[in-house]
Design a protein around this motif. Structure first.
Motif, mmCIF file in Angstrom:
data_model
loop_
_atom_site.group_PDB
_atom_site.id
_atom_site.type_symbol
_atom_site.label_atom_id
_atom_site.label_comp_id
_atom_site.label_asym_id
_atom_site.label_seq_id
_atom_site.Cartn_x
_atom_site.Cartn_y
_atom_site.Cartn_z
ATOM 1 N N ALA A 90 0.858 -1.179 0.000
ATOM 2 C CA ALA A 90 0.000 0.000 0.000
ATOM 3 C C ALA A 90 0.894 1.229 0.000
ATOM 4 O O ALA A 90 1.867 1.289 0.738
ATOM 5 N N TRP A 91 0.589 2.181 -0.811
ATOM 6 C CA TRP A 91 1.415 3.378 -0.937
ATOM 7 C C TRP A 91 1.019 4.391 0.118
ATOM 8 O O TRP A 91 -0.159 4.639 0.337
ATOM 9 N N SER A 92 1.979 4.965 0.783
ATOM 10 C CA SER A 92 1.649 5.962 1.786
ATOM 11 C C SER A 92 2.672 7.086 1.725
ATOM 12 O O SER A 92 3.264 7.461 2.710
ATOM 13 N N SER A 93 2.881 7.607 0.546
ATOM 14 C CA SER A 93 3.878 8.656 0.359
ATOM 15 C C SER A 93 3.611 9.829 1.274
ATOM 16 O O SER A 93 2.517 10.379 1.300
ATOM 17 N N ASN A 94 4.626 10.225 2.035
ATOM 18 C CA ASN A 94 4.529 11.383 2.922
ATOM 19 C C ASN A 94 3.359 11.304 3.885
ATOM 20 O O ASN A 94 2.886 12.311 4.390
ATOM 21 N N ASP A 95 2.861 10.120 4.096
ATOM 22 C CA ASP A 95 1.762 9.932 5.034
ATOM 23 C C ASP A 95 2.364 9.839 6.422
ATOM 24 O O ASP A 95 3.212 8.995 6.674
ATOM 25 N N PRO A 96 1.998 10.730 7.337
ATOM 26 C CA PRO A 96 2.632 10.670 8.649
ATOM 27 C C PRO A 96 2.216 9.439 9.450
ATOM 28 O O PRO A 96 2.852 9.125 10.441
ATOM 29 N N GLU A 97 1.187 8.742 9.027
ATOM 30 C CA GLU A 97 0.764 7.570 9.792
ATOM 31 C C GLU A 97 0.683 6.324 8.913
ATOM 32 O O GLU A 97 -0.354 5.707 8.777
ATOM 33 N N PRO A 98 1.795 5.996 8.286
ATOM 34 C CA PRO A 98 1.698 4.929 7.303
ATOM 35 C C PRO A 98 1.347 3.582 7.902
ATOM 36 O O PRO A 98 0.720 2.773 7.255
ATOM 37 N N TYR A 99 1.741 3.366 9.148
ATOM 38 C CA TYR A 99 1.624 1.989 9.622
ATOM 39 C C TYR A 99 0.331 1.711 10.348
ATOM 40 O O TYR A 99 0.106 0.622 10.809
ATOM 41 N N VAL A 100 -0.535 2.689 10.499
ATOM 42 C CA VAL A 100 -1.817 2.343 11.114
ATOM 43 C C VAL A 100 -2.833 1.928 10.050
ATOM 44 O O VAL A 100 -3.932 1.547 10.370
ATOM 45 N N ASP A 309 8.955 12.353 13.014
ATOM 46 C CA ASP A 309 8.172 11.394 12.229
ATOM 47 C C ASP A 309 7.545 10.339 13.138
ATOM 48 O O ASP A 309 6.405 9.945 12.951
ATOM 49 N N ILE A 310 8.315 9.860 14.120
ATOM 50 C CA ILE A 310 7.779 8.839 15.020
ATOM 51 C C ILE A 310 6.735 9.449 15.946
ATOM 52 O O ILE A 310 5.596 8.988 16.022
ATOM 53 N N GLY A 311 7.102 10.509 16.641
ATOM 54 C CA GLY A 311 6.244 11.031 17.708
ATOM 55 C C GLY A 311 4.910 11.539 17.213
ATOM 56 O O GLY A 311 3.856 11.189 17.762
ATOM 57 N N PHE A 312 4.936 12.341 16.154
ATOM 58 C CA PHE A 312 3.687 12.948 15.700
ATOM 59 C C PHE A 312 2.812 11.973 14.910
ATOM 60 O O PHE A 312 1.710 12.322 14.527
ATOM 61 N N SER A 313 3.313 10.779 14.658
ATOM 62 C CA SER A 313 2.480 9.803 13.937
ATOM 63 C C SER A 313 1.742 8.857 14.890
ATOM 64 O O SER A 313 1.124 7.891 14.456
ATOM 65 N N GLN A 314 1.769 9.154 16.174
ATOM 66 C CA GLN A 314 1.199 8.224 17.164
ATOM 67 C C GLN A 314 -0.264 8.527 17.527
ATOM 68 O O GLN A 314 -0.863 7.835 18.342
ATOM 69 N N ALA A 315 -0.813 9.584 16.911
ATOM 70 C CA ALA A 315 -2.098 10.102 17.384
ATOM 71 C C ALA A 315 -3.209 9.046 17.413
ATOM 72 O O ALA A 315 -4.024 9.025 18.326
#
Ligand code: GLA
Length: 474
Positions: A90-100, A309-315
């Motif tokens: 799945a493509w998630s270019s520049n997506d801050p939450e790619p892994y959720v 990138d890690i911290g702000f993607s945890q929402a």
């Protein structure tokens, strides 16, 4: 999909970012996350090469493919141009939450383990990896322990002293694990730490080898758990690494549960820290497997971009955390020399808001006064350690401005304002938008100042990469 060392298929996550014709990012498979090298983009086509270091099959592998809407088609090329496998991601270019999104979930263990009352607030302490890597030794651990005591950090709550990868030696004739020459006597080390009012943490893997190539616990789970208990261990970080060689990939839950049961079987309370880089949505099954915390991402690096990138993607993970079971966005890089004071404060504030484990990752003997003041901010620590155990989440995202809220006990809230950008901003909190009453009592937790009751909301200047942290009482 890619082929595992023994020919099994396993999912792969590509975390790619484009910068003009350059491609950078990382690739995650069961054994870990590795940065890509030599990436290029042309039109919708891309290519990069990488090496998965911990696999017996490790060799340079070329990935090339194309992006078609949400889907990435790619092929894996090895052995002088032979196509090994075609796959998609799945493509998630520049997506801050790619892994959720779009990630498969590992099967939860068949029988869930009940909570056992440990770490009712996020664990606090120190871990050797970020600063010392596999070079860690007994003398350094003891010196760090002393520094934790003399700096007042222990009394501020940092009590776990966790030896990460690099302590292990060979197994004895009876199969029991022994430390290497850098750690002459693990039991004595445990006693020393306990004598300092600290707790003892250790590291292993459900695989045959750890990520740094030391002996893992595969096939020795109960024996190792007993050994750890004899040494006085209070905390085990259990890192997937090579476990894909002995556990089917959808059995991660069982692999961790096996060690959780073994630890509990010893009768000694030991925290189980699950580390598998956030693959397969561990927030959905790791607590049932007996984990008290689980990594949600790949390894943090010593840089602003990594912690951002890690911290702000945890929402979106807030709902999965609670007393005794925590999301773990990885250890702190505060004090490791590459972050500005603003960035260190932001890193710490964000981890506080995330109810994240606060595990120092620097050489505590060399903590600057500025860094020490950040790490010892009692009021910020109290937000992290609040007994309600709620993780904070984002409520405002406007350009480079973010506002996060964390519910606290007693109907109070913590509110953090962040500036991810390169220029100062005026961040604005409006009580009505935040579903707060007209009058809210505000306290600045970095300046330690009471503002009294504030009507309607307020605007506040936030420096580039900076933040402010407030306690709101209704
Ligand atoms: C993995 C983990 C790190 C660290 C190293 C040790 O990369 O994610 O936190 O434990 O292994 O080898």
């Amino acid at each position: 999909m890619r082929l595992n060392g023994d020919g099994r298929e396993e999912p792969v996550t590509l975390r790619l970012r484009q910068d003009g014709a350059r491609l950078y990012g990382s690739i995650r498979i069961s054994v870990g996350e590795v940065p890509i090298g030599e990436g290029e983009v042309e039109g919708n086509r891309f290519s990069f090469s990488t090496e998965i270091p911990f696999l017996p099959t490790a060799q340079r592998t070329l990935y090339r493919g194309s992006v078609n809407g949400e889907r990435v088609e790619f092929e894996i090329v090895r052995d002088g141009g032979r196509t090994l496998r075609r796959g998609w991601a799945a493509w998630s270019s520049n997506d801050p939450e790619p892994y959720v999104r779009n990630l498969p979930v590992s099967t939860p263990p068949k029988e869930a383990l009940p909570p056992n009352g440990l770490v009712l607030t996020p664990p606090m302490g120190w871990n050797s990896w970020n600063r010392f890597g596999a070079g860690i030794d007994d003398a350094t651990v003891r010196a760090i322990a002393q520094a934790l005591v003399s700096s007042g950090l222990r009394d501020a709550g940092y009590v776990y002293v966790n030896v990460d990868d690099g302590w292990q030696g060979q197994r004895g004739p009876d199969g029991s694990i022994r430390p290497n020459a850098k750690f002459p006597d693990m039991k004595a080390l445990g006693e020393y730490l306990h004598g300092q009012g600290l707790k003892f943490g250790i590291y292993s893997s459900p695989g045959p080898k750890t990520c740094a190539g030391f002996e893992g616990s595969a096939g020795h789970e109960e024996q190792d758990a007993r050994t750890f208990a004899e040494w006085g261990v209070d905390y085990l970080k259990y890192d997937w690494c090579t476990a894909g060689l002995v556990w089917p990939i959808d059995q991660m839950g069982e692999a961790y549960r096996k060690m959780a049961v073994a630890l509990r079987g010893t009768g000694r309370p030991m925290v189980l820290s699950i580390c598998q880089y956030g693959l397969f949505q561990p927030w959905l099954w790791a607590a049932q497997a007996g984990g008290h915390l689980w990594r949600t991402t790949g390894d943090i690096g010593n840089s602003w971009s990594s912690l951002r990138d890690i911290g702000f993607s945890q929402a979106k993970l807030a709902e999965y955390a609670g007393p005794g079971h925590w999301n773990d966005p990885d250890m702190l890089e505060v004090g490791n020399g590459s972050l500005s004071a603003e960035e260190e404060r932001t890193h710490f504030t964000l981890w506080v808001m995330l109810a994240a484990p606060l595990l120092l990752g620097h050489d505590v003997r060399q903590t600057s006064a500025v860094t020490l003041a950040i790490l010892k901010n009692e009021e910020a620590i109290a937000v992290n350690q609040d007994p309600l155990g709620k993780q904070g989440y984002r409520v405002v995202q406007k350009g480079s401005e973010e506002i996060w809220m964390k519910p606290l006990s007693g109907g109070r809230w913590a509110m953090a304002m962040f500036n991810l950008g390169e220029r100062p901003i005026q961040a604005t909190a409006i009580w009505k938008d935040l579903k707060l009453p007209v009058l809210v009592r505000v306290r600045d937790l970095w300046k330690h100042e009471d503002w009294g009751k504030v009507q309607g909301g307020f605007s506040h200047r936030i420096e580039p990469h900076g933040c402010a942290l407030f306690l709101l009482t209704l």
